[in-house]
Design a protein around this motif. Sequence first.
Motif, PDB file in Angstrom:
ATOM      1  N   TRP A  93      15.388   3.309  -6.712  1.00  0.00           N
ATOM      2  CA  TRP A  93      14.750   4.523  -6.210  1.00  0.00           C
ATOM      3  C   TRP A  93      13.461   4.174  -5.478  1.00  0.00           C
ATOM      4  CZ3 TRP A  93      10.704   7.889  -5.911  1.00  0.00           C
ATOM      5  CH2 TRP A  93      10.989   9.231  -5.637  1.00  0.00           C
ATOM      6  N   ARG A  94      12.654   3.286  -6.086  1.00  0.00           N
ATOM      7  CA  ARG A  94      11.395   2.880  -5.441  1.00  0.00           C
ATOM      8  C   ARG A  94      11.660   2.118  -4.147  1.00  0.00           C
ATOM      9  NH1 ARG A  94       8.559  -0.515  -9.727  1.00  0.00           N
ATOM     10  NH2 ARG A  94      10.498  -0.377 -10.902  1.00  0.00           N
ATOM     11  N   TYR A  95      12.683   1.275  -4.158  1.00  0.00           N
ATOM     12  CA  TYR A  95      13.043   0.580  -2.914  1.00  0.00           C
ATOM     13  C   TYR A  95      13.325   1.588  -1.805  1.00  0.00           C
ATOM     14  CZ  TYR A  95      13.549  -4.423  -4.033  1.00  0.00           C
ATOM     15  OH  TYR A  95      13.327  -5.748  -4.289  1.00  0.00           O
ATOM     16  N   ASN A  96      14.082   2.637  -2.138  1.00  0.00           N
ATOM     17  CA  ASN A  96      14.430   3.633  -1.128  1.00  0.00           C
ATOM     18  C   ASN A  96      13.193   4.309  -0.544  1.00  0.00           C
ATOM     19  OD1 ASN A  96      17.493   4.555  -0.596  1.00  0.00           O
ATOM     20  ND2 ASN A  96      17.349   3.610  -2.624  1.00  0.00           N
ATOM     21  N   GLN A  97      12.159   4.499  -1.344  1.00  0.00           N
ATOM     22  CA  GLN A  97      10.919   5.055  -0.806  1.00  0.00           C
ATOM     23  C   GLN A  97      10.399   4.214   0.360  1.00  0.00           C
ATOM     24  OE1 GLN A  97       8.490   5.415  -4.586  1.00  0.00           O
ATOM     25  NE2 GLN A  97       7.733   7.215  -3.473  1.00  0.00           N
ATOM     26  N   HIS A  98      10.538   2.919   0.225  1.00  0.00           N
ATOM     27  CA  HIS A  98       9.930   1.994   1.190  1.00  0.00           C
ATOM     28  C   HIS A  98      10.856   1.660   2.358  1.00  0.00           C
ATOM     29  CE1 HIS A  98       6.437   1.190  -1.398  1.00  0.00           C
ATOM     30  NE2 HIS A  98       7.293   1.242  -2.408  1.00  0.00           N
ATOM     31  N   TYR A  99      12.110   2.105   2.307  1.00  0.00           N
ATOM     32  CA  TYR A  99      13.029   1.844   3.417  1.00  0.00           C
ATOM     33  C   TYR A  99      12.700   2.686   4.647  1.00  0.00           C
ATOM     34  CZ  TYR A  99      16.355  -0.262   0.013  1.00  0.00           C
ATOM     35  OH  TYR A  99      16.971  -1.030  -0.938  1.00  0.00           O
ATOM     36  N   LEU A 120       1.550   6.631   8.066  1.00  0.00           N
ATOM     37  CA  LEU A 120       0.118   6.385   7.889  1.00  0.00           C
ATOM     38  C   LEU A 120      -0.244   6.320   6.404  1.00  0.00           C
ATOM     39  CD1 LEU A 120      -1.328   8.677  10.696  1.00  0.00           C
ATOM     40  CD2 LEU A 120      -1.398   6.171  10.617  1.00  0.00           C
ATOM     41  N   ASP A 121       0.364   7.177   5.595  1.00  0.00           N
ATOM     42  CA  ASP A 121       0.096   7.149   4.160  1.00  0.00           C
ATOM     43  C   ASP A 121       0.562   5.833   3.557  1.00  0.00           C
ATOM     44  OD1 ASP A 121      -0.628   9.169   1.783  1.00  0.00           O
ATOM     45  OD2 ASP A 121       1.048   7.896   1.142  1.00  0.00           O
ATOM     46  N   TRP A 122       1.737   5.363   4.017  1.00  0.00           N
ATOM     47  CA  TRP A 122       2.247   4.097   3.485  1.00  0.00           C
ATOM     48  C   TRP A 122       1.283   2.947   3.811  1.00  0.00           C
ATOM     49  CZ3 TRP A 122       3.326  -0.823   4.839  1.00  0.00           C
ATOM     50  CH2 TRP A 122       4.034  -1.572   3.914  1.00  0.00           C
ATOM     51  N   VAL A 123       0.816   2.894   5.045  1.00  0.00           N
ATOM     52  CA  VAL A 123      -0.092   1.813   5.447  1.00  0.00           C
ATOM     53  C   VAL A 123      -1.352   1.846   4.593  1.00  0.00           C
ATOM     54  CG1 VAL A 123      -1.516   0.907   7.323  1.00  0.00           C
ATOM     55  CG2 VAL A 123       0.807   1.720   7.797  1.00  0.00           C
ATOM     56  N   PRO A 128      -1.187  -5.135   1.845  1.00  0.00           N
ATOM     57  CA  PRO A 128      -0.216  -6.203   2.143  1.00  0.00           C
ATOM     58  C   PRO A 128      -0.010  -7.160   0.983  1.00  0.00           C
ATOM     59  CG  PRO A 128      -1.626  -5.817   4.032  1.00  0.00           C
ATOM     60  CD  PRO A 128      -2.180  -4.976   2.919  1.00  0.00           C
ATOM     61  N   GLY A 129       1.267  -7.406   0.711  1.00  0.00           N
ATOM     62  CA  GLY A 129       1.652  -8.378  -0.298  1.00  0.00           C
ATOM     63  C   GLY A 129       1.701  -7.861  -1.714  1.00  0.00           C
ATOM     64  N   ILE A 130       1.417  -6.571  -1.922  1.00  0.00           N
ATOM     65  CA  ILE A 130       1.315  -6.031  -3.276  1.00  0.00           C
ATOM     66  C   ILE A 130       2.362  -4.941  -3.484  1.00  0.00           C
ATOM     67  CG2 ILE A 130      -0.164  -4.819  -4.919  1.00  0.00           C
ATOM     68  CD1 ILE A 130      -2.568  -6.055  -3.514  1.00  0.00           C
ATOM     69  N   GLY A 131       3.124  -5.035  -4.574  1.00  0.00           N
ATOM     70  CA  GLY A 131       4.032  -3.966  -4.967  1.00  0.00           C
ATOM     71  C   GLY A 131       5.441  -4.110  -4.438  1.00  0.00           C
ATOM     72  N   SER A 132       6.312  -3.190  -4.872  1.00  0.00           N
ATOM     73  CA  SER A 132       7.725  -3.225  -4.509  1.00  0.00           C
ATOM     74  C   SER A 132       7.936  -3.142  -3.009  1.00  0.00           C
ATOM     75  CB  SER A 132       8.472  -2.071  -5.197  1.00  0.00           C
ATOM     76  OG  SER A 132       8.403  -2.182  -6.600  1.00  0.00           O
ATOM     77  N   GLY A 133       7.092  -2.380  -2.323  1.00  0.00           N
ATOM     78  CA  GLY A 133       7.274  -2.193  -0.892  1.00  0.00           C
ATOM     79  C   GLY A 133       7.131  -3.439  -0.070  1.00  0.00           C
ATOM     80  N   TRP A 134       6.503  -4.461  -0.616  1.00  0.00           N
ATOM     81  CA  TRP A 134       6.315  -5.715   0.124  1.00  0.00           C
ATOM     82  C   TRP A 134       7.321  -6.786  -0.288  1.00  0.00           C
ATOM     83  CZ3 TRP A 134       3.281  -6.715   4.328  1.00  0.00           C
ATOM     84  CH2 TRP A 134       2.431  -5.674   4.714  1.00  0.00           C
ATOM     85  N   GLU A 135       8.259  -6.443  -1.136  1.00  0.00           N
ATOM     86  CA  GLU A 135       9.341  -7.387  -1.392  1.00  0.00           C
ATOM     87  C   GLU A 135      10.173  -7.522  -0.121  1.00  0.00           C
ATOM     88  OE1 GLU A 135      11.452  -6.722  -5.059  1.00  0.00           O
ATOM     89  OE2 GLU A 135       9.622  -6.068  -6.078  1.00  0.00           O
TER      90      GLU A 135
END
Length: 550
Positions: A93-99, A120-123, A128-135
């Motif tokens: 589910w978290r991965y999908n947020q970042h797709y 803009l909110d994501w940025v 950078p380099g921290i959390g599921s979104g940067w896998e």
Amino acid sequence: MPNATFTPARAALLWRTTRHLRLVQIIGRAWFRLYQPRPDFAPPPPLAAPSGPWTPPARRVPSLVSPTTFRFLNEDGSLLETGWDDPARSKLWRYNQHYFDDLNAEEAGVRAGWHRALILDWVAANPPGIGSGWEPYPTSLRIVNWIKWALAGHELPPEAVASLAVQARWLTKRLEWHLLGNHLFANAKALLFVGLWFDGPEAARWRQRALSILALEVPEQILPDGGQFELSPMYHALAIEDLLDLVNLVRARGRPDDVDLSRAAADWCARLSLMFGWLAILSHPDGRIAFFNDSAFGIAAENAELAGYAGRLGLVVPHPPAGALRLPNSGYARLAKNEAVLLADLAPIGPDYLPGHAHADTLSFELSLGTQRVVVNSGTSVYGFGAERLRQRGTAAHSTVTLGNCDSSEVWSGFRVGRRARVIDAGVGGDADTLWAEGAHDGYVHLPGHPVHRRRWELGPTGLRVSDSLAGDEAEARYHLHPDIEALQDEPHAGHLLLPNGRSLRWIAEGGSVHIARSSWHPEFGLSLPTSCLVVPLRDGQATLSLNWA
């Protein structure tokens, strides 16, 4: 089996699992864990000039239902409550947020304002380099989706352009050589997108890195019969979309004098024709994929969307064939006669070094009459490491034969396989009256008596006969039914299946006493529908089930 006690049995299981790995995966896993790169915040390269029009791509179902509310895996969540990496949510589910798939979903244009604010909110919220979104995997998909959104005519904010360069540099240091397969393919696709979106020497290095990986992985992952080598219809459809996107990208941003790029695009177009043929073979008359290995609706674009995308790119999509055929490299078989279509798993579980999306479904099958699915496999609704994930991968969740509590392939954990069933003596054929397919597997030969499961399907104008042979006191043939089908039993070995249009199919079994068990069907992630299953015990190692729809 996380944190399991180390025992000789566990050591043997680990050996059966890991002995198939490639050296690059072993070295890559160590490197991935030990190497800690730092983000590179250098200014982004200049943007490249377009070389042609961008063709509208395939569309998904929208996943952004308000400016800050997502719907993934049939589960809603508000960004205001969960943030970008809520540990209470599943990893998928978290991965999908970042797709950022919604940027290119149906009617995405009317949500462009939401999308710009979300980017803009994501940025701002994901250093950078921290959390599921940067896998690496979500980073790869996000890069592609942001650039596709920009190619569709939207203006990426300067913060997003700068972030794209940081993401690309980060990705080059986190390529998933330890996983290979669709993950490494996604990494390479993202590098080609960013390498053609930007210009200059750094972008050229990204392009060359991408092309070098794709030159290795495309021939490896796309089999000569057109199948994606993980042998999941869902991942196959994702691979089709990947190659369509790459062809589209080259036409829109590639340079005419780039010989390597032009040759690669020509090769991808040639493979896409075979890949669409494979997809047609492994789909039902309802126009949707069959459920072998990890497969579900709602993850890949629908077949019709992919066909429309191919048509806009000028590619021809073949129709599914009639008669009996077996895909020579993938192994699956298809019998199509009159209104009936049967899809049979005479395939390996997938690449030996990459069985993460495999199920213990060897010699399972699915059956449709017209657009109505009748016999099904149970599908996939969860990833992760829980008991339900293991159950859905197990043999008993598929329309094949179980032997006690043993799976035909030794699936364990969330994405691991120890022993693997091998198909032997497979073939298809037929005449004007009856089509047939048959095969056997050795998934149970490690058990006492070294039993081998043999199965034969015979499809006639108005009926199907399935014959099984497997020595063992606890052998049972399972026939999972689509939720639309009502199973009735009026004799110990016979009954009817009622279709929603009022049609009745007569079933007759030969073997032990038949019973109708509760089952479930999982057509989408996060969705479980109750259904039923005919269970036919093998007697003296033999059983048959006949369905008649005359």
